[in-house]
Design an enzyme around this catalytic site. Structure first.
Site, short mmCIF file in Angstrom:
data_model
loop_
_atom_site.label_atom_id
_atom_site.label_comp_id
_atom_site.label_asym_id
_atom_site.label_seq_id
_atom_site.Cartn_x
_atom_site.Cartn_y
_atom_site.Cartn_z
N GLU A 195 10.03 16.58 14.81
CA GLU A 195 10.31 16.53 13.34
C GLU A 195 10.15 17.17 12.63
OE1 GLU A 195 9.53 12.61 11.45
OE2 GLU A 195 11.54 12.25 10.15
N CYS A 235 13.73 11.37 4.93
CA CYS A 235 14.14 10.88 6.41
C CYS A 235 15.21 11.05 7.33
CB CYS A 235 13.83 8.94 6.01
SG CYS A 235 14.53 8.54 5.63
N LYS A 284 0.70 -1.21 -0.13
CA LYS A 284 0.18 -0.03 -0.24
C LYS A 284 1.32 1.18 0.19
CE LYS A 284 -1.59 2.99 3.16
NZ LYS A 284 -1.75 4.02 1.93
N GLU A 329 11.03 1.19 9.33
CA GLU A 329 11.44 2.38 9.74
C GLU A 329 11.10 3.87 9.69
OE1 GLU A 329 15.28 2.10 8.39
OE2 GLU A 329 15.46 0.45 7.95
#
Ligand code: TAP
Length: 516
Positions: free
Chosen positions: A418, A320, A210, A286
Site C-alpha cells: 500500500e 484507505c 487516542k 479496520e
C-alpha cells in the site's frame, strides 16, 4: 494561517463555559480558539508533567502548536472517568435522551463546520472544500444517523422448548459493553473519530479516544462541542499522544472492554494481541488495503476516467479504500493513460485552504518520505514512470506530485504494498481473459474495497460475486454512506464501521429465560 495568541488557563471560547489552554488559529477569515490539552472527565487538563508533542503544519513545515502528550497514568484517569460515567450519570440518561444529546452535538458540529473544516485543512493538509464536504460533512451525517438508532436497539423473544407443565419465556437484550477504547489514523481525523464514536455512544457506551498524533486538533475542538451539547463528564474522553505509549496503555487497560481500531495491518496485529493478553477485549480492526479497480473497454469511458482519477487521487491518496491498482483493458489502455495525464497536468496543487486547490500536502514528513521511496522502488523494479514520482520542486511543505506508473507487474513491490499516497499504478489486461484478471485482483492479503467499470451487467455482477473485498463499487468509486456497512476482509481486518452492523460492534447480547 496565523497563530494569534496563546490562550491561558481560564480563557474560554465564545459562549461556552468550558475553559482550556490552547491557541487561536487565524485562517480562512476566522479566528478559531483551539484547545491543546487532554479532555478527561469533562475538563481540559494538562498531561502529567505537562508533557507535549509538537504539531507541524504540513503546508509550510512550521510548528503550528504543541499538544498534550498523554502518559499511561493519563490514560488511566480517562478510563476511570469513563468507567465511573458508565456506571453513574450515563445510566440515568434514557435511550431517547441519548439520541437527543447526539442530535444536539451534530447541530453544534454543523454550526461550527467551517471552523472544523479549517482546522482539519490546516492540521492534516486536506483541501478545505473536501474537508467541509467529507471530513466534516460525513462526520455530522454519522452522528445524525446513529442518533436515530438510540431508541431502536432491541432484542427478540425466542420460542424455546417449554418446560411443561410450566411455560418458558426467553428474550434477549442488547446491552452496551461498557468503556470502549478507540484509536484512529490521520487521513480523515474527525471522520474516523465520528464513524466509530457515534456508533459506540449511540449504543450506550462511554469511551476514550487516542487520535493520530500528527493531527489531533479537530478531536479537541470536538471535545469542546460535547461540553456545549451537555454530555455528562466522562462519557467522552480524548487522550492525545503517542500510539506506542498512550495507545498501548489503552490496549492493555483492564477497565476497557472493547477496542475499535483503524490503522495499519501491522499495528492491527499488535492491537489484537494486546487485547487478548490484557483482558480479552472485543476488538474490531479496520486496516490497510490495496484495492483493485478493473476497467473494461465496454465501460462509459468518461466516467471511468473521472472515477479512476478520484479512486487514486481523492484526499491526496490518503484514503484507505483508494484503488491501489488499476487493471485497464488493453483496447482502451493507452487512451486512458493519455486522458489521466492530461487531467493531472491541470490539477491545481497548493495551499489547501485556497478554494481552487485540488491537491494539498501529504499529512506528515515520514509519510511523505515513504512515498518518495515507494516511487524510487517502482522505477528500480522496472515499472514505467509516466508522470510525477517526486516532491513538487522548490516548495516548502509535504507536496508530492500526483504520479502515474504503467507496466506494473504483479511481482513488483509497488504492486503489492500500500502507498497511501497519490500514486496510480496501471496494468494492462486482455479483454478475453476475465478469469485471469479476477485472479490477479484477488491475489492480495488485503480485501478492503474494489471497483469495476463495465456496461455489461453480467460481468459486473460476476465481479461482485468473485471479488474478495468488503466493498464493491460498480461504475462508481468512493461512494460510501453512513447507512452502508464499511470494512474489509482478510488482512484488511474485521468488524464493520457504519450502518446497522456497526452498532453490533459496540453491543453485547444478554439472554433472559423465565419459567412461569
Ligand atoms: P498506524 O501507524 O497503524 O496508526 C494508527 C493509530 O494507531 C494511530 O493513532 C497510532 O498512533 C496508533 N498506534 C501506533 N502504534 C500503536 C500501538 N503500539 N498501540 C496502540 N496504538 C498505536 O496507521 P497510520 O499510519 O496512522 O494510518 C495509515 C494506515 O491506516 C494505512 O495502512 C491505512 O490503510 C489504514 N487505514 C485504514 C482505514 C480503514 S477504514 N480500513 C482507514 C484509514 C486508514 P500515532 O499517531 O502516535 O502513531
Amino acid at each position: 494561517v496565523e497563530i494569534v495568541k496563546t490562550l491561558r488557563e481560564g480563557s474560554s471560547s465564545e459562549g461556552s463555559k468550558v475553559h482550556f489552554d490552547g491557541f487561536v488559529l487565524k485562517a480562512n477569515k476566522k479566528e478559531i480558539p483551539i484547545p491543546t490539552q487532554l479532555f478527561i472527565n469533562g475538563q481540559f487538563v494538562d498531561a502529567e508533567q505537562r508533557r507535549v508533542l509538537d504539531n507541524i503544519n504540513p503546508t509550510n513545515e512550521e510548528l503550528l502548536c504543541r499538544v498534550a502528550c498523554a502518559s499511561r497514568s493519563d490514560v488511566d484517569k480517562a478510563a476511570t472517568a469513563a468507567h465511573n460515567a458508565f456506571y453513574g450519570a450515563w445510566r440515568q440518561v434514557s435511550a431517547r435522551q441519548r439520541g437527543q444529546l447526539i442530535l444536539k452535538l451534530a447541530d453544534l458540529m454543523e454550526q461550527h463546520k467551517e471552523e472544523l473544516a479549517t482546522i482539519e485543512s490546516v492540521d492534516s493538509g486536506a483541501v478545505y472544500t473536501l474537508a467541509l464536504k467529507t471530513h466534516i460533512g460525513m462526520s455530522i451525517d454519522a452522528w445524525r444517523y446513529f442518533a436515530g438508532w438510540c431508541d431502536k436497539i432491541q432484542g427478540n423473544t425466542i420460542p424455546v422448548n417449554p418446560a411443561r407443565p410450566n411455560n418458558v419465556l426467553t428474550f434477549t437484550k442488547k446491552e452496551p459493553l461498557g468503556v470502549v477504547g478507540l484509536i484512529t489514523p490521520w487521513n480523515y481525523p474527525l471522520m474516523m473519530l465520528s464513524w466509530k464514536m457515534a456508533a459506540c455512544i449511540a449504543a450506550g457506551n462511554t469511551c476514550l479516544i487516542k487520535p493520530a498524533q500528527t493531527c489531533p486538533l479537530t478531536a479537541l475542538k470536538f471535545a469542546e462541542l460535547t461540553v456545549k451539547a451537555g454530555f455528562p463528564p466522562g462519557v467522552i474522553n480524548i487522550v492525545t499522544g503517542k500510539g506506542s505509549e498512550a495507545g498501548q496503555a489503552i490496549l492493555e487497560h483492564p477497565l476497557i472492554r472493547k477496542l475499535g481500531f483503524t490503522g495499519s495491518t501491522e499495528i492491527g496485529k499488535t492491537v489484537m494481541r494486546a487485547c487478548a493478553e490484557s483482558n480479552l477485549k472485543k476488538c474490531s480492526l479496520e486496516l490497510g488495503g490495496k484495492s483493485p479497480l478493473v476497467i473494461f473497454a465496454d465501460c462509459d469511458f468518461e466516467k471511468a476516467v473521472k472515477y479512476g482519477m478520484s479512486s487514486v487521487f481523492f484526499n491526496k491518496g490518503e484514503n484507505c479504500i483508494a484503488a491501489g491498482r488499476l487493471f485497464v483493458e488493453d483496447r482502451i489502455h493507452d487512451e486512458f493513460v493519455r486522458r489521466v495525464v492530461k487531467d493531472l497536468r491541470s490539477m491545481v496543487i497548493g495551499d489547501p485552504l485556497q478554494r481552487s486547490t485540488a491537491h494539498g500536502p501529504q499529512n506528515h514528513r515520514a509519510h511523505f518520505e515513504k512515498l518518495i521511496e515507494f516511487c524510487e522502488r517502482g522505477v528500480q523494479d522496472g515499472a514505467t514512470l509516466v508522470y510525477g514520482g517526486k516532491p513538487v520542486p522548490n516548495t516548502k511543505g509535504y507536496f508530492f506530485q500526483p504520479t502515474v506508473f504503467t507496466n506494473v507487474e504483479d511481482h513488483m513491490f509497488i504492486a503489492q504494498e500500500e502507498s497511501f499516497g497519490p500514486i496510480m499504478l496501471i496494468t494492462k489486461f486482455h479483454g478475453s481473459d476475465i478469469e485471469s484478471v479476477m485472479r490477479r485482483a484477488n491475489r492480495s492479503e488485503y480485501g478492503l474495497a474494489s471497483g469495476v467499470f463495465t456496461k455489461d451487467i453480467a460481468k459486473a455482477l460476476a465481479f461482485a460475486d468473485n471479488i474478495e473485498a468488503g466493498t464493491v463499487f460498480v461504475n462508481v468509486y468512493n461512494k460510501t454512506d453512513v447507512a452502508a456497512p464499511f470494512g474489509g476482509f482478510k488482512q484488511s481486518g474485521f468488524g464493520k464501521d457504519l450502518g446497522q452492523e456497526a452498532l453490533n460492534e459496540y453491543l453485547k447480547t444478554k439472554c433472559v429465560t423465565i419459567e412461569y
